[in-house]
Every structure is written in C-alpha cells, then in structure tokens.
Design a protein around this motif. Structure first.
Motif, PDB file in Angstrom:
ATOM      1  N   ARG A 210       0.830  -1.196   0.000  1.00 66.22           N
ATOM      2  CA  ARG A 210       0.000   0.000   0.000  1.00 66.22           C
ATOM      3  C   ARG A 210       0.869   1.254   0.000  1.00 66.22           C
ATOM      4  O   ARG A 210       1.869   1.325   0.707  1.00 66.22           O
ATOM      5  N   PRO A 212       1.693   4.755   1.237  1.00 60.76           N
ATOM      6  CA  PRO A 212       1.323   5.467   2.459  1.00 60.76           C
ATOM      7  C   PRO A 212       0.687   6.832   2.171  1.00 60.76           C
ATOM      8  O   PRO A 212       0.072   7.427   3.052  1.00 60.76           O
ATOM      9  N   CYS A 214      -1.233   7.797  -1.090  1.00 58.27           N
ATOM     10  CA  CYS A 214      -2.540   7.749  -1.766  1.00 58.27           C
ATOM     11  C   CYS A 214      -3.327   6.496  -1.416  1.00 58.27           C
ATOM     12  O   CYS A 214      -4.464   6.341  -1.845  1.00 58.27           O
ATOM     13  N   HIS A 215      -2.720   5.580  -0.668  1.00 55.61           N
ATOM     14  CA  HIS A 215      -3.369   4.372  -0.136  1.00 55.61           C
ATOM     15  C   HIS A 215      -3.721   3.335  -1.190  1.00 55.61           C
ATOM     16  O   HIS A 215      -4.412   2.364  -0.909  1.00 55.61           O
ATOM     17  N   THR A 232       6.386   2.108  -1.195  1.00 59.17           N
ATOM     18  CA  THR A 232       5.247   1.389  -0.632  1.00 59.17           C
ATOM     19  C   THR A 232       5.801   0.476   0.429  1.00 59.17           C
ATOM     20  O   THR A 232       6.772  -0.241   0.198  1.00 59.17           O
TER      21      THR A 232
END
Lengths: 326, 357
Positions: A210, A212, A214-215, A232
């Motif tokens: 993921r 951190p 824009c998720h 990520t």
C-alpha cells in the motif's frame, strides 16, 4: 496488515542473448572478405594515410573513403598489455598479450591478441605477424592472433619508401554481413518488494503493498508508488477472489504453449487490490466470460503462480465496484 | 553579491543540490527503483521542491549493466511522474543527462531540472558487459574487456615516459586516502595495490565495481539563489568525442577533453578544484596533461572514481562533488569532468563557480 520486513533475498540466473545480424559497407566487406582469403586490406584517407582496420569515412574529414590498399601480414607492436587470466570468448584460452599492431604499410594500429610465452617476451616495438585461423569465414577472428616474428630467419624488414599496393577489393563470393553473437550472464535479484510477493505466492497467497500517501494497493508491488514517488511499505494480502474488469478472446495458438484456443485472457482486480493483474480464465466457455465475472485462482501442484482463474459462482460485481480499476 | 564571473550563456544555471547513495559492491535486496528513490527524496528535500514542481527530469542509465530491459521506465516510478511530467533519458552517464537538462533550461522551456543516474553492475560481469559498447565488426568479437583496454593505454603512457608503476600506485593511494572523508565511497583508506589485473594495471589501479545512484537539481537565475545559499553556477559546459578505434588515437593524450575545456572557458581563469572521472589511475595522468593541471589544484578530493565508480553515475558524481564544494565554500572555481567509452573516448567538461562575496 503487517509491516514489511526484509525477506530472504531471492536470486536466479538470467541469460541475455542477442545475435545481431549486421550488414557491411563496401570497405568493411572487402576487409573481412580479404581476411578470409589471408589478405589484409587498408583504406587510404584524404591525406594519404593508410587506416587498418579500414573505416568507411575519413576519421578527420568525414569524407567517404574507398581507395583500398593491401598491407603486409607483419607489423610492429605499438602498445600491449599482458592478460594473465583470459576471459570467456577472448581470442586465446592461455595467457596472452593484448596488442595494438601497426601492420607494415599501415599508419594506424589494429587491436588483437598476441600469443607469447610471457610478459618478458613482449615489448613495444617488437615485430609480429598474423597467425591465420585454420577455418576462416570473413570475420576479425579469421586472424587467430599475432605471433612473434623477430627470430624468424626469413623475416624481411619492411621495404623503405615503397607504399602499399592498390587493391580493387574484389573477391569471389564477398562477405556482406556478420552475425554478432553475444551472451551475457547475470544473476537476477528482484529486490525487497518483489521478493516478498514471490515468497507469498509460493504459499498460494497474493501480497501487495500500500502507498502510504494515496493508499493505493499495488499488486504485484515494485516497491514504489509511481504516482506519489514514495516507497510502498505496508504489506496487504489481497484476494484470493477477484473481478474480471476487462478481457480478450485469444484465437491464435502461441508457440510452445499448450492451451487450446479460443481462450480468454482477462484483467482481474483481486479483492483489495488497487489495480488489476492479468490471467487466463478457465472453467467456463470462452463466450460466457463477461466484465464483472467473479473469479478465483486455480493452483496446480507445485505451481509458483495461479495456473488460471475460474468462476466462483457468486453474482457478478456491480460495474461501480470496479470501474476505477479498468 | 555579484553574479558568476564568466557566464557566457543566455541564462545563468546552477547546481543547487546534490545527493548520492552509499556505493556498495552489491545491493541484492534492492530493485533499481528501491535503490534510486531515497536519493531522489534527499536531493529534492535539500531544495524544498516537490517532484511536481520540477520543470524537467532527465536520467542516465544502461540496461546492459543489470540486464533489465527498459529499466529506466521502472526507476521513473521513484520520481512520482503523475500528473505527467516532462521527462527524458540518456543511455549514458548522468553527466550527459545533466547536459540535456542544462540545454532544456537554456531554451527557456524549464527553470528547474532533476537529473539522476544509477548503475547496478553487481548482477553481471561489468568487464564483459562493457565489451558490448565496442565496434561490433572489429572489436566486440574479440571481447577485449575494459581493464585490458585501459591497460593498453597505461602501457602507452609508460612507454612514452609519462608515468611509471610507482606513480600510478601513488595516484591510487592518494585517491583512497582522500576518500577517507567521503562516507559514500566504496574504497577508503589504505588499499593494497595487489596483483596485476591486466599488466601494467594492478588491482589498485582499477576502480571498484559497485552499485550506486547520484542526483542533482539544476535551477536558473534568481530561483537558484532562493533554493541554495551559494549556488554552483555552470559557467561553461561542453562535450567532445574522438574516434572509436584505439589504433586511430594517441592514447597518451585527450584532445577531446582539451577542446571541451576550451569551449567551456576552463582556461580563462585558474581553478582550485578538479573532479576528474578517471576510473583507472593511468587516466588521471592523461586528463591532468590535457587540462594542464598543476599542483595547486585539489584533484579528486572526494576520492574520485578509484574510490567509487558506479557506472552511469560516476561522471554525474564528479559534477555533484565539485558543486558541493562550492556550496560549502570550499571552492570558488572548479572543473568537473566525465568520460564515456573505451580509453577516454568521449569527454564532458563543466566549469562551476560560486558567487564572490
């Protein structure tokens, strides 16, 4: 979700081969064909210098140059370097000297190997001659190497003043191209993020990472979010089921691939993933595959990745649920 | 405060930030983008700029080193190229990427540029890989490796009386000693000269093989002053090439370096620092001669390429190290040099100057 920890580094051999087929210009063709016939040709520049190995354009004026001359197969070392540990593909398998050799009649030097008993037997200014390869094809390797020539009783000194004789460069069955074979061996190591992905696959799990910022969850992860330009870090297990976002029907059988056509190749957004990966769809007639179809991976014995995906039997996903992932 | 003394171009452009990785023999645990990204973050943080605020991005690398096709498109992930950015790439040392970025700024199409380059040589055998850059008709089929070609040049220098083995050893020793204060260097302190690799070059005369990254930010005019307390103005930059065939050249000299230096205005005023991209000790002899460097000039105070030689980045690092000395006030006028191809075939020379108080 678990914090990423440095996994065992994976390694695998990677071989890159590129056999380029290259055509020759008129001067290179004459030179390489000449080597096949045990003749060494040079080319005259605008100011009368003789360049060996010959080039097609004057290195100083860039004029097209085509006046060929024949030079001797004997010459003088202008510099050298002793190679105690020959590397793969080099001209000789035993220790040898690399040498730049100015052939008699030439004004420039040619690089090749010099077969000598040891470094003490080599010096700048020493006389050498071409040792021809037993089998010649029209390549620089038709010169097997150079060998010392000074002790030979019949060694004639280069004739003073006499320039090299013109040569028409015409040979029967001229060489017009070469195949430049090359093979380079690497050890591939995929880095932290992809190692974690591959290791999880061996346990039949699919793990993304993921961003951190824009998720978005990247599957497979490459270690960076290409949108945000940051690492990520958080590992996220996704799937196993997913949704077909788009697909195509393959009607041409691929070489060395044992899959009957037609079959469907699809983009599949695994549940929880921020982008689709691709895979083959099986277990359903090819003309019944549709966008929104829910699928799950099918693993074969010992497989390192899913062999294909098959329908789960769930109702199709709403378009709104996957439209951002197409 | 006055501007750069010898500016000769439409716009004043400066190196305003420089960052590099630690240069290591292996980085197996990192993909190329994982290796590049921290250095990009560091160089941008030094200026306070975000990737989206950079006018032009240019990188230098070679797929042959790690055997990964189009690897530069993967490392672009580390920049954050969305929304789409203005970007380019050279299959060369990053010094030439910097040249392209500098031209872009001169045209007025950008005011800032991010330049980065990287080399991951550890997956392959770099001595053999580099044979693939040679003439495919007359040279590549013989697989003459990079050390062998440099050794031919070294022997030519010895034959010409320009150097000898003890002098070469002294260059190697001085470089690794100077690298003692460079935390990024791969080889630091006393390193044995060792055996002949290809005679007359010994292990100590050759650069270490390793992986590494470098990045630079360029900015024009007043923006450069806002981003950096003491910008390193590029008052001259030029690159020249010689014939590829070694037998066509005088290996004891580097006329292309001299010509590039003339066009960059190097000879107009003295320099106090020279960062020379001389991967082999013998090549420093050639470059000192081409530039006429005397003993008053600090040559490769970073340790140079003999202390760390990440392919495709080592030339950009020379510009970065010279600029960093100007940034911290240790230099007022420096020359940086980058090379490419066998035996110093192609050479780039940049003159960097700091504002005078």
């Amino acid at each position: 979700m678990t914090a990423a920890s440095p996994p065992e580094v994976l390694r695998a051999p990677l071989v890159v081969e590129f056999p380029f087929t290259r055509s020759l210009g008129p001067v290179q063709s004459a030179f390489l064909t000449g080597l096949r016939e045990s003749v060494v040709l040079g080319v005259k520049t605008s100011d009368g210098r003789v360049v060996v190995p010959p080039v097609e354009y004057d290195p100083v004026t860039s004029e097209e140059i085509r006046d060929l001359v024949e030079v001797a197969a004997t010459g003088t070392v202008t510099t050298w370097a002793w190679n105690d540990r020959p590397r793969p593909n080099q001209p000789l398998g035993t220790p040898f000297a690399w040498a730049l050799v100015k052939l008699d009649g030439a004004d420039t030097a040619l690089l090749h190997a010099l077969d000598a008993p040891g470094p003490d037997a080599v010096r700048t200014g020493m006389r050498v001659r071409v040792r021809w390869a037993a089998e010649r094809t029209g390549a620089i390797t038709d010169i097997a190497c150079f060998e010392p020539y000074e002790d030979a009783p019949d060694a004639p000194a280069p004739a003073p003043g006499a320039g090299p004789a013109p040569h028409d460069g015409v040979f029967e069955d001229a060489v017009t191209g070469i195949v430049a074979e090359a093979r380079l061996d690497y050890v591939y190591s995929p880095g932290r993020a992809q190692t974690a992905y591959i290791n999880a696959l061996s346990e039949q799990r699919t793990v993304g990472e993921r961003c951190p910022s824009c998720h978005k969850v990247y599957v497979p992860p490459r270690g960076a979010c290409p949108t945000c330009g940051v690492a990520t870090t958080d590992q996220v297990e996704v799937g196993p089921a997913g949704t077909v976002t788009t697909f195509c029907i393959v009607n041409i059988k691929a070489k060395n691939l044992d899959i009957e056509v037609p079959y469907v190749y699809a983009h599949i957004a695994l549940d929880g993933a921020g982008l689709a990966l691709h895979g083959r769809i099986g277990g359903i007639p090819y003309d019944q595959v549709r966008m929104g179809l829910r699928v799950e991976p099918v693993w074969t014995e010992g497989g390192r990745y899913p062999d294909h995906y098959r329908p789960t039997g769930e109702p199709d996903a709403d378009y709104d649920a996957y439209k951002e992932l197409i | 405060m006055t501007g750069p003394r010898t500016s000769r171009y439409a716009r004043d452009v400066a190196v305003v930030a420089f960052a590099q990785s630690d240069h290591l023999r292996r980085t197996d645990e990192l993909s190329e983008v994982e290796m590049v990204m921290p250095v990009l973050h560091e160089v941008l943080a030094a200026t306070g700029l975000k990737a989206g605020e950079i006018g032009f991005t240019c990188s230098g690398s070679s797929d042959y080193l790690a055997g990964r096709a189009f690897s530069f498109t993967m490392t672009l992930d580390g920049v954050g190229a969305w929304p789409p950015i203005s970007e380019s790439h050279v299959e060369m040392d990053g010094a030439w990427a910097l040249y392209e970025a500098w031209v872009k700024i001169q045209t007025g199409e950008a005011d800032t540029a991010l330049v980065y380059s990287y080399g991951k040589s550890s997956p392959g055998s770099v001595r053999d890989v580099l044979t693939r850059q040679l003439d495919p008709y007359y040279l590549a089929p013989l697989w003459p490796d990079s050390v062998a070609l440099a050794a031919l040049q070294a022997q030519a220098l010895i034959d010409a009386g320009e150097t000898d083995e003890p002098a070469l050893a002294a260059i190697a020793a001085r470089s690794r000693a100077d690298a003692g204060t460079n935390p990024h260097a791969q080889l630091r302190g006393a390193v044995p000269q060792g055996d002949y690799q290809v005679r007359p070059l010994r292990t100590g005369d050759c650069p270490p093989v390793g992986d590494g990254v470098a990045a630079v930010v360029l900015a024009a005019g007043d923006l450069a002053r806002q981003l950096c307390e003491r910008p390193a103005w590029i008052t001259g930059i030029d690159h020249r090439i010689e014939a590829h065939g070694l037998g066509l050249r005088d290996l004891t000299d580097s006329p292309s370096t001299r010509t590039a230096a003339q066009h960059a205005g190097f000879f107009d005023a003295p320099v106090d620092t020279a960062e020379l991209h001389a991967p082999f000790s013998s090549q420093e002899v050639v470059l000192r001669k081409a530039l006429g460097l005397g003993d008053t000039v600090a040559v490769n105070p970073s340790g140079g390429a003999l202390a760390a030689n990440p392919m495709m980045a080592a030339g950009l690092i020379r510009i970065g190290e010279a600029a960093a000395r100007i940034h911290r006030g240790a230099s007022d006028r420096a020359v940086a040099h980058a090379t490419s191809g066998p035996c110093l075939q192609q050479n780039l020379v940049a003159v960097l100057e700091g504002d005078r108080a």
